[in-house]
Design a protein around this motif. Structure first.
Motif, PDB file in Angstrom:
ATOM      1  N   SER A  14       0.798  -1.159   0.027  1.00  0.00           N
ATOM      2  CA  SER A  14       0.023  -0.147  -0.056  1.00  0.00           C
ATOM      3  C   SER A  14       0.983   1.264  -0.089  1.00  0.00           C
ATOM      4  CB  SER A  14      -1.044   0.001   1.145  1.00  0.00           C
ATOM      5  OG  SER A  14      -1.801  -1.149   1.230  1.00  0.00           O
ATOM      6  N   MET A  15       2.019   1.375   0.622  1.00  0.00           N
ATOM      7  CA  MET A  15       2.670   2.690   0.950  1.00  0.00           C
ATOM      8  C   MET A  15       3.587   2.788  -0.374  1.00  0.00           C
ATOM      9  SD  MET A  15       1.982   3.457   3.891  1.00  0.00           S
ATOM     10  CE  MET A  15       3.101   4.962   3.918  1.00  0.00           C
ATOM     11  N   LYS A  16       3.676   1.752  -1.283  1.00  0.00           N
ATOM     12  CA  LYS A  16       4.214   1.937  -2.644  1.00  0.00           C
ATOM     13  C   LYS A  16       3.383   2.716  -3.423  1.00  0.00           C
ATOM     14  CE  LYS A  16       7.227  -2.038  -2.630  1.00  0.00           C
ATOM     15  NZ  LYS A  16       7.279  -3.566  -3.182  1.00  0.00           N
ATOM     16  N   ARG A  17       2.159   2.793  -3.026  1.00  0.00           N
ATOM     17  CA  ARG A  17       0.941   3.391  -3.888  1.00  0.00           C
ATOM     18  C   ARG A  17       0.509   4.774  -3.643  1.00  0.00           C
ATOM     19  NH1 ARG A  17      -1.432  -1.951  -3.808  1.00  0.00           N
ATOM     20  NH2 ARG A  17      -2.848  -1.163  -2.166  1.00  0.00           N
ATOM     21  N   ILE A  18       0.838   4.922  -2.402  1.00  0.00           N
ATOM     22  CA  ILE A  18       0.380   6.157  -1.799  1.00  0.00           C
ATOM     23  C   ILE A  18       1.461   7.404  -1.873  1.00  0.00           C
ATOM     24  CG2 ILE A  18      -0.045   7.507   0.462  1.00  0.00           C
ATOM     25  CD1 ILE A  18      -0.934   4.721   1.548  1.00  0.00           C
ATOM     26  N   PRO A  19       1.081   8.478  -2.607  1.00  0.00           N
ATOM     27  CA  PRO A  19       1.834   9.675  -2.722  1.00  0.00           C
ATOM     28  C   PRO A  19       2.791   9.848  -1.708  1.00  0.00           C
ATOM     29  CG  PRO A  19      -0.395  10.184  -3.727  1.00  0.00           C
ATOM     30  CD  PRO A  19      -0.272   8.973  -2.791  1.00  0.00           C
ATOM     31  N   LYS A  20       4.055  10.294  -1.717  1.00  0.00           N
ATOM     32  CA  LYS A  20       4.833  10.779  -0.391  1.00  0.00           C
ATOM     33  C   LYS A  20       4.338  11.689   0.449  1.00  0.00           C
ATOM     34  CE  LYS A  20       9.365  11.930   0.982  1.00  0.00           C
ATOM     35  NZ  LYS A  20       9.068  11.585   2.447  1.00  0.00           N
ATOM     36  N   PRO A  21       3.647  12.921  -0.174  1.00  0.00           N
ATOM     37  CA  PRO A  21       3.032  13.906   0.779  1.00  0.00           C
ATOM     38  C   PRO A  21       2.028  13.318   1.540  1.00  0.00           C
ATOM     39  CG  PRO A  21       3.355  14.822  -1.591  1.00  0.00           C
ATOM     40  CD  PRO A  21       3.643  13.435  -1.528  1.00  0.00           C
ATOM     41  N   THR A  22       1.074  12.533   1.050  1.00  0.00           N
ATOM     42  CA  THR A  22      -0.027  11.931   1.847  1.00  0.00           C
ATOM     43  C   THR A  22       0.529  10.702   2.870  1.00  0.00           C
ATOM     44  OG1 THR A  22      -1.345  12.065  -0.208  1.00  0.00           O
ATOM     45  CG2 THR A  22      -1.984  10.326   1.532  1.00  0.00           C
ATOM     46  N   ALA A  23       1.519  10.111   2.489  1.00  0.00           N
ATOM     47  CA  ALA A  23       2.284   8.910   3.473  1.00  0.00           C
ATOM     48  C   ALA A  23       2.894   9.908   4.543  1.00  0.00           C
ATOM     49  CB  ALA A  23       3.221   8.338   2.820  1.00  0.00           C
ATOM     50  N   ASP A  24       3.249  11.077   4.386  1.00  0.00           N
ATOM     51  CA  ASP A  24       3.754  11.983   5.351  1.00  0.00           C
ATOM     52  C   ASP A  24       2.907  12.298   6.133  1.00  0.00           C
ATOM     53  OD1 ASP A  24       6.538  11.535   4.222  1.00  0.00           O
ATOM     54  OD2 ASP A  24       6.611  13.613   3.224  1.00  0.00           O
ATOM     55  N   ILE A  25       1.752  12.650   5.670  1.00  0.00           N
ATOM     56  CA  ILE A  25       0.414  13.052   6.553  1.00  0.00           C
ATOM     57  C   ILE A  25       0.054  11.972   7.381  1.00  0.00           C
ATOM     58  CG2 ILE A  25      -1.767  13.889   6.463  1.00  0.00           C
ATOM     59  CD1 ILE A  25      -1.172  15.658   4.010  1.00  0.00           C
ATOM     60  N   MET A  26       0.021  10.749   6.769  1.00  0.00           N
ATOM     61  CA  MET A  26      -0.348   9.560   7.655  1.00  0.00           C
ATOM     62  C   MET A  26       0.491   9.258   8.729  1.00  0.00           C
ATOM     63  SD  MET A  26      -1.666   7.373   4.474  1.00  0.00           S
ATOM     64  CE  MET A  26      -1.961   5.849   5.181  1.00  0.00           C
ATOM     65  N   ALA A  27       1.918   9.439   8.431  1.00  0.00           N
ATOM     66  CA  ALA A  27       2.887   9.046   9.435  1.00  0.00           C
ATOM     67  C   ALA A  27       2.851   9.936  10.628  1.00  0.00           C
ATOM     68  CB  ALA A  27       4.365   9.085   8.670  1.00  0.00           C
ATOM     69  N   ASN A  28       2.598  11.289  10.109  1.00  0.00           N
ATOM     70  CA  ASN A  28       2.505  12.225  11.257  1.00  0.00           C
ATOM     71  C   ASN A  28       1.174  12.085  12.007  1.00  0.00           C
ATOM     72  OD1 ASN A  28       4.737  13.349  10.572  1.00  0.00           O
ATOM     73  ND2 ASN A  28       3.791  15.068   9.016  1.00  0.00           N
ATOM     74  N   ALA A  29       0.424  11.766  11.623  1.00  0.00           N
ATOM     75  CA  ALA A  29      -1.064  11.454  12.326  1.00  0.00           C
ATOM     76  C   ALA A  29      -0.813  10.328  13.381  1.00  0.00           C
ATOM     77  CB  ALA A  29      -2.179  11.216  11.479  1.00  0.00           C
ATOM     78  N   MET A  30      -0.249   9.129  12.935  1.00  0.00           N
ATOM     79  CA  MET A  30      -0.028   8.243  13.331  1.00  0.00           C
ATOM     80  C   MET A  30       1.018   8.371  14.624  1.00  0.00           C
ATOM     81  SD  MET A  30      -1.992   5.715  12.214  1.00  0.00           S
ATOM     82  CE  MET A  30      -1.170   4.154  13.182  1.00  0.00           C
ATOM     83  N   GLU A  31       1.733   9.253  14.512  1.00  0.00           N
ATOM     84  CA  GLU A  31       2.810   9.709  15.458  1.00  0.00           C
ATOM     85  C   GLU A  31       2.138  10.263  16.588  1.00  0.00           C
ATOM     86  OE1 GLU A  31       6.601   9.415  17.393  1.00  0.00           O
ATOM     87  OE2 GLU A  31       6.084   8.583  15.612  1.00  0.00           O
ATOM     88  N   GLU A  32       1.409  11.312  16.145  1.00  0.00           N
ATOM     89  CA  GLU A  32       0.601  11.961  17.182  1.00  0.00           C
ATOM     90  C   GLU A  32      -0.302  11.176  17.960  1.00  0.00           C
ATOM     91  OE1 GLU A  32      -1.865  15.238  15.183  1.00  0.00           O
ATOM     92  OE2 GLU A  32       0.040  16.030  14.287  1.00  0.00           O
ATOM     93  N   LEU A  33      -0.959  10.236  17.308  1.00  0.00           N
ATOM     94  CA  LEU A  33      -1.693   9.130  18.154  1.00  0.00           C
ATOM     95  C   LEU A  33      -0.912   8.489  19.048  1.00  0.00           C
ATOM     96  CD1 LEU A  33      -4.075   7.951  15.336  1.00  0.00           C
ATOM     97  CD2 LEU A  33      -4.815   9.387  17.086  1.00  0.00           C
TER      98      LEU A  33
END
Length: 82
Positions: A14-33
Protein backbone atom coordinates in the motif's frame (compact mmCIF):
# COMPACT_ATOMS: atom_id res chain seq x y z
CA UNK A 1 3.08 -16.89 6.76
CA UNK A 2 1.33 -15.58 9.87
CA UNK A 3 -1.30 -12.86 10.01
CA UNK A 4 1.18 -10.20 11.15
CA UNK A 5 3.47 -11.06 8.23
CA UNK A 6 0.55 -10.76 5.82
CA UNK A 7 -0.47 -7.42 7.32
CA UNK A 8 3.09 -6.11 7.08
CA UNK A 9 3.31 -7.18 3.42
CA UNK A 10 -0.04 -5.54 2.66
CA UNK A 11 1.09 -2.32 4.35
CA UNK A 12 4.35 -2.32 2.37
CA UNK A 13 2.44 -2.77 -0.90
CA UNK A 14 0.00 0.00 0.00
CA UNK A 15 2.77 2.43 0.91
CA UNK A 16 4.25 2.03 -2.59
CA UNK A 17 1.00 3.34 -4.10
CA UNK A 18 0.48 6.27 -1.73
CA UNK A 19 2.00 9.60 -2.81
CA UNK A 20 4.81 10.74 -0.49
CA UNK A 21 3.00 13.89 0.73
CA UNK A 22 0.00 11.76 1.72
CA UNK A 23 2.24 9.12 3.34
CA UNK A 24 3.96 11.86 5.34
CA UNK A 25 0.60 13.18 6.60
CA UNK A 26 -0.43 9.66 7.58
CA UNK A 27 2.86 9.01 9.37
CA UNK A 28 2.58 12.30 11.29
CA UNK A 29 -0.99 11.50 12.31
CA UNK A 30 0.04 8.05 13.51
CA UNK A 31 2.89 9.57 15.51
CA UNK A 32 0.48 12.05 17.14
CA UNK A 33 -1.84 9.19 18.09
CA UNK A 34 1.08 7.25 19.52
CA UNK A 35 2.18 10.23 21.64
CA UNK A 36 -1.41 10.72 22.82
CA UNK A 37 -1.30 7.15 24.22
CA UNK A 38 -4.35 6.27 22.14
CA UNK A 39 -3.94 2.56 22.90
CA UNK A 40 -4.46 3.24 26.61
CA UNK A 41 -8.01 4.37 25.75
CA UNK A 42 -8.82 1.89 22.98
CA UNK A 43 -11.21 -1.03 23.13
CA UNK A 44 -9.62 -4.47 23.11
CA UNK A 45 -10.75 -7.86 21.89
CA UNK A 46 -13.41 -9.13 24.26
CA UNK A 47 -14.35 -5.71 25.68
CA UNK A 48 -18.08 -5.16 26.08
CA UNK A 49 -19.47 -2.28 24.04
CA UNK A 50 -22.60 -0.35 24.99
CA UNK A 51 -25.58 -0.82 22.69
CA UNK A 52 -25.80 1.76 19.92
CA UNK A 53 -27.65 2.40 16.68
CA UNK A 54 -26.12 3.52 13.41
CA UNK A 55 -27.19 3.52 9.76
CA UNK A 56 -25.96 0.57 7.69
CA UNK A 57 -24.62 0.85 4.12
CA UNK A 58 -28.20 1.26 2.81
CA UNK A 59 -29.11 3.89 5.40
CA UNK A 60 -31.26 1.52 7.52
CA UNK A 61 -30.82 2.07 11.27
CA UNK A 62 -29.51 -1.06 12.99
CA UNK A 63 -28.52 -1.66 16.59
CA UNK A 64 -25.61 -3.58 18.02
CA UNK A 65 -28.13 -5.59 20.05
CA UNK A 66 -29.86 -6.75 16.84
CA UNK A 67 -26.58 -7.77 15.26
CA UNK A 68 -25.48 -9.64 18.39
CA UNK A 69 -28.75 -11.60 18.39
CA UNK A 70 -27.55 -13.15 15.10
CA UNK A 71 -24.06 -14.05 16.37
CA UNK A 72 -20.65 -12.54 17.11
CA UNK A 73 -19.92 -9.02 15.83
CA UNK A 74 -16.67 -7.46 14.71
CA UNK A 75 -16.58 -3.67 14.79
CA UNK A 76 -13.96 -1.79 12.81
CA UNK A 77 -13.55 1.94 13.39
CA UNK A 78 -12.10 4.04 10.58
CA UNK A 79 -10.29 7.23 11.44
CA UNK A 80 -11.70 9.05 8.45
CA UNK A 81 -9.94 11.26 5.93
CA UNK A 82 -6.27 11.94 6.47
Amino acid sequence: MGLQDELNALKAQSMKRIPKPTADIMANAMEELHHANILDHSKRKGDVAPDFELPDAQGKIISLKTLLSKGPVIINFYRGSW
